[in-house]
Design a protein around this motif. Structure first.
Motif, PDB file in Angstrom:
ATOM      1  N   TYR A  37      33.606  21.662  43.137  1.00 25.10           N
ATOM      2  CA  TYR A  37      34.907  22.684  42.430  1.00 25.10           C
ATOM      3  C   TYR A  37      33.727  23.699  41.230  1.00 25.10           C
ATOM      4  CZ  TYR A  37      38.166  18.447  43.199  1.00 25.10           C
ATOM      5  OH  TYR A  37      38.609  18.269  44.278  1.00 25.10           O
ATOM      6  N   PRO A  38      33.828  25.015  42.021  1.00 24.89           N
ATOM      7  CA  PRO A  38      32.559  25.477  40.996  1.00 24.89           C
ATOM      8  C   PRO A  38      32.847  26.166  39.341  1.00 24.89           C
ATOM      9  CG  PRO A  38      33.620  26.704  42.898  1.00 24.89           C
ATOM     10  CD  PRO A  38      34.088  25.382  42.819  1.00 24.89           C
ATOM     11  N   PHE A  39      33.900  25.259  39.239  1.00 22.31           N
ATOM     12  CA  PHE A  39      34.499  25.818  37.819  1.00 22.31           C
ATOM     13  C   PHE A  39      34.399  24.777  36.367  1.00 22.31           C
ATOM     14  CE2 PHE A  39      38.488  24.930  40.549  1.00 22.31           C
ATOM     15  CZ  PHE A  39      38.877  23.877  40.074  1.00 22.31           C
ATOM     16  N   PRO A  65      32.466  34.155  32.658  1.00 20.34           N
ATOM     17  CA  PRO A  65      30.879  33.999  33.842  1.00 20.34           C
ATOM     18  C   PRO A  65      29.920  33.192  32.403  1.00 20.34           C
ATOM     19  CG  PRO A  65      32.097  36.375  34.222  1.00 20.34           C
ATOM     20  CD  PRO A  65      33.233  35.742  33.652  1.00 20.34           C
ATOM     21  N   GLY A  95      29.121  23.433  38.681  1.00 18.40           N
ATOM     22  CA  GLY A  95      29.325  23.799  40.254  1.00 18.40           C
ATOM     23  C   GLY A  95      28.419  22.917  40.473  1.00 18.40           C
ATOM     24  N   ARG A 138      27.149  32.246  37.976  1.00 16.84           N
ATOM     25  CA  ARG A 138      27.752  32.895  39.469  1.00 16.84           C
ATOM     26  C   ARG A 138      29.343  32.097  39.440  1.00 16.84           C
ATOM     27  NH1 ARG A 138      22.390  32.062  40.180  1.00 16.84           N
ATOM     28  NH2 ARG A 138      23.081  30.392  41.517  1.00 16.84           N
ATOM     29  N   ALA A 139      29.249  31.241  39.001  1.00 17.36           N
ATOM     30  CA  ALA A 139      30.220  29.980  39.391  1.00 17.36           C
ATOM     31  C   ALA A 139      31.956  30.365  39.383  1.00 17.36           C
ATOM     32  CB  ALA A 139      30.574  28.955  38.990  1.00 17.36           C
ATOM     33  N   GLU A 140      32.738  30.497  40.061  1.00 17.09           N
ATOM     34  CA  GLU A 140      34.138  31.902  40.319  1.00 17.09           C
ATOM     35  C   GLU A 140      34.548  31.019  39.023  1.00 17.09           C
ATOM     36  OE1 GLU A 140      37.697  32.157  43.135  1.00 17.09           O
ATOM     37  OE2 GLU A 140      36.578  31.618  43.792  1.00 17.09           O
ATOM     38  N   PRO A 141      35.230  31.710  37.944  1.00 17.15           N
ATOM     39  CA  PRO A 141      36.295  30.994  36.950  1.00 17.15           C
ATOM     40  C   PRO A 141      37.674  30.352  37.718  1.00 17.15           C
ATOM     41  CG  PRO A 141      35.526  32.861  36.265  1.00 17.15           C
ATOM     42  CD  PRO A 141      34.785  32.807  38.143  1.00 17.15           C
ATOM     43  N   ARG A 143      40.995  30.322  36.390  1.00 18.55           N
ATOM     44  CA  ARG A 143      42.702  30.396  35.313  1.00 18.55           C
ATOM     45  C   ARG A 143      43.324  29.249  35.075  1.00 18.55           C
ATOM     46  NH1 ARG A 143      44.121  31.006  40.430  1.00 18.55           N
ATOM     47  NH2 ARG A 143      46.560  30.470  41.261  1.00 18.55           N
TER      48      ARG A 143
END
Length: 508
Positions: A37-39, A65, A95, A138-141, A143
């Motif tokens: 899970y990148p976030f 970021p 991440g 760089r991890a995608e946030p 929401r």
């Protein structure tokens, strides 16, 4: 008071005064995650030190970021319990499925807590904190969910919480991320649910979050991805876990991340030189004949020694010791770390003091920037102004009276210092051993040791004053310190000589 604990502080020495049981297993009923899970991230503070082998303390979620969200009580492990401030030695790993490797590592350079235990109503239902990263990841946030999910909504929980309740057992810690699917429960499924909280997990507690899962997420599906609905706050008996609803505080989060409503830093009191001793406080002191090359000495209460306390009428002299001694900088962060390798002396008779020898000299400590106080040679008198040097604040006290005799739980101290009762001088359990400083801020003239907790007469935690005619008087809430000038009269450099002329300390 709510009888529950935050799911981080039960293992790390808690500064937030809450208590209660924690669930027995990490993400109970869950499995190891197989997909990154990148976030998702792990908060790993250098201070306070985590018992987790990899330094994991809490979960975090990447919202931008340079921004991660966690629980307020996780960011509350700063020395002065500040609401907004600059940390030392905090970092996050995001991440990765593992707390020790992979993903991205970034330092935390600022924290913003929505609420603290000092706020009216405490932080329950508002147990959130934003942490700013010194460099972007760089991890995608992730929401924030569009609304607080109602009961029955499916959610996913995850974290690196403990797998059992024994923090001394390495097998109780996992470096692998775990997850479980569960649901939002109705209010009645959780004990003492506060406004702004979600009740998440199985009713029987077979699926729940655990100790060191604090700050971790409750995720809901929105569209084709995950959204953040809640953050782990604390347990609810043996059933589901309590989460703070994130959508309810989306505007607070947005105002800080966007820079439109950023609260100012707290004003931090000068607490330089205080030593945190796990429930007590110490201070490094030098006597009037101390030399730079002498091994440094630390002063605390006799009742703060590890192991058996000195017996009434007696003392402990020249005993082995092995105790960490972190000496605070002005903001309370450990500036110098040293160890106590000898208990030089301890008594609870006549006064309540313990003296430890450290493994560094005064010259070494000075070179490293540690605060060293001077030990007074004169007693405290009625009317003297005193600053109580606790680890998170400075109390402003006045010696209201010098009490000839103070009795408590079979012990008697002489010439005890009773403080005037004011809002500025209200010590609590855990402040024992705090140095009482003269107005110069450099001289230790006394040491705080007790207050009457319940109004009882001369029992443990309930000291009573003894008048000239033997009359015993106990007043609930009254607090006392003890004289330390006797210690200086028994020291030659760092060596204690109880037979020295003028030495009045209790002997073995």
């Amino acid at each position: 008071m709510r009888k529950r604990s935050a799911l981080f502080g039960a293992v790390l020495a808690l500064t937030v005064p809450v208590a209660g049981a924690v669930p027995a297993l990490a993400v109970l009923g869950g499995t190891e995650s197989t997909e990154v899970y990148p976030f998702m991230g792990s908060f790993q503070p250098e201070y306070p030190a985590s018992p987790h082998p990899d330094g994991h303390g809490c979960g975090v979620e990447v919202l931008a970021p340079q921004w991660v969200l966690t629980a307020s009580h996780c960011a509350g492990k700063n020395p002065t319990l500040a609401k907004v401030g600059v940390p030392h030695g905090w970092e996050v790993r995001v991440g990765s499925l593992d707390t020790a490797s992979g993903g991205e590592v970034a330092e935390v350079d600022h924290y913003y807590r929505l609420a603290t235990h000092r706020d009216e109503g405490g932080f329950w239902g508002k147990d959130l904190a934003l942490m700013h990263l010194s460099t972007p990841v760089r991890a995608e946030p992730l929401r924030i969910a569009s609304a607080t999910p109602p009961p029955g909504t499916p959610v996913r929980i995850m974290g690196w919480g403990m797998t059992c309740n024994n923090s001394n057992n390495p097998e109780c810690f996992t470096s692998a991320l775990r997850e479980a699917d569960t649901v939002v429960q109705p209010e009645e499924a959780c004990e003492e649910l506060s406004p702004g909280e979600l009740c998440i997990g199985s009713r029987d507690g077979s699926v729940a979050s655990s100790n060191m899962d604090s700050g971790g997420p409750a995720l809901v599906r929105e569209g084709d991805g995950w959204a953040l609905a809640g953050v782990v706050s604390g347990p609810s008996g043996d059933g589901p876990t309590l989460f703070t609803s994130v959508p309810e505080h989306a505007e607070w989060i947005k105002g800080i991340i966007d820079g439109t409503d950023v609260p100012p830093d707290d004003e931090i009191p000068n607490v330089e030189g205080a030593v945190e001793l796990n429930g007590c406080v110490g201070s490094v002191v030098r006597g009037p004949e101390s030399r730079p090359e002498d091994a440094a000495l630390m002063l605390t209460n006799g009742h703060c020694v590890e192991g058996d306390r000195p017996a009434p009428g007696g003392a402990l002299v020249d005993q082995p010791a092995d105790r960490e001694v972190p000496i605070a900088d002005p903001e309370g962060w450990p500036r110098v770390k040293t160890r106590a390798n000898r208990l030089v002396y301890a008594t609870m008779t006549g006064t309540d003091v313990a003296l430890y020898r450290l493994d560094k000299s005064y010259a070494q400590l000075e070179a490293e920037g540690a605060k060293v106080f001077q030990l007074a040679t004169d007693p405290v008198r009625e009317g003297d102004a005193l600053a109580m040097a606790y680890t998170s604040q400075r109390f402003g006290c006045t010696a209201e009276a010098v009490v000839p005799h103070l009795r408590e739980g079979g012990y008697q101290q002489d010439d005890s210092i009773r403080y005037a009762t004011t809002e500025d001088c209200a010590p609590w359990p855990g402040t024992s051993g705090s140095a009482l400083l003269a107005p110069d801020g450099d001289t230790v003239v006394g040491i705080h040791n007790t207050h009457n907790r319940d109004g009882e007469q001369c029992t443990a935690d309930n000291p009573c004053e003894v008048g000239p005619d033997g009359t015993e008087t106990a007043v609930q809430g009254r607090a006392y310190g003890q004289q330390v000038h006797q210690v200086a009269g028994c020291l030659t450099g760092s060596e204690l000589d109880l037979t020295r002329p003028g030495c009045t300390l209790t002997r073995q």
